[in-house]
Design a protein around this motif. Structure first.
Motif, PDB file in Angstrom:
ATOM      1  N   GLU A 141      28.533  42.261  41.876  1.00 13.27           N
ATOM      2  CA  GLU A 141      29.937  42.606  42.406  1.00 13.27           C
ATOM      3  C   GLU A 141      31.074  42.105  41.636  1.00 13.27           C
ATOM      4  N   LYS A 142      31.067  40.840  41.433  1.00  8.18           N
ATOM      5  CA  LYS A 142      32.106  40.126  40.775  1.00  8.18           C
ATOM      6  C   LYS A 142      31.443  39.096  39.510  1.00  8.18           C
ATOM      7  N   THR A 201      32.712  36.242  36.634  1.00 11.99           N
ATOM      8  CA  THR A 201      33.590  35.407  36.002  1.00 11.99           C
ATOM      9  C   THR A 201      32.782  34.730  34.832  1.00 11.99           C
TER      10      THR A 201
END
Length: 148
Positions: free
Chosen positions: A80-81, A83
């Motif tokens: 989903e995300k 970094t």
């Protein structure tokens, strides 16, 4: 009275035992039929390999590649995300590109794995399928079709 009750309990026990035996027999038959079905499917695959030889192996290999790619890439669809902290520099091999590069690397190593484990050289299969005048492996269909 106690004798009648004992007989009823005995008959109930026999009925339950018969029901369990019938269920076990049914389950065993289902397992046997699955085994027969799998054996027949494997026999048909073996017959196809015998009849078509290397063309059948090429066809199977080429047809499984899209599914393999889908399975390799599927974990990426669950992200989903993300970094990314990458101090190795920017460019095509850095940052988020490195994450997707893992899937590409897995696909690349598939060729080596197939060659080492099964003796199937994917590059040769692709070249032969493109050059072949006997068999044509269109990318939009599964299976072999004879060229006419």
């Amino acid at each position: 009275m106690a004798k009648a009750e004992a007989e009823r309990v005995r008959m109930d026990g026999l009925a339950k035992a018969d029901a369990q035996r019938a269920q076990g027999t049914t389950e065993a038959e289902i397992i046997r039929l699955k085994g027969v079905s799998e054996a027949e499917a494997k026999q048909k695959i073996a017959e196809a390999f015998e009849q078509f030889g290397q063309a059948a192996a090429m066809d199977m290999t080429l047809n499984m590649l899209p599914e393999y790619a889908k399975q390799v890439a599927s974990p990426l669809s669950n992200i989903e995300k993300i970094t990314v902290v990458d101090t190795g520099g920017s460019g095509v091999n850095g940052g988020a590109n490195k994450v997707t590069g893992y899937a590409t690397d897995l696909m690349a190593t598939l060729q080596e794995s197939l060659k080492a484990s099964l003796g199937i050289d994917v590059k040769v299969c692709l070249r032969i399928s493109q050059e072949s005048e006997i068999y044509h492996f269109p990318p939009s269909t599964r299976g072999m079709s004879k060229r006419t």
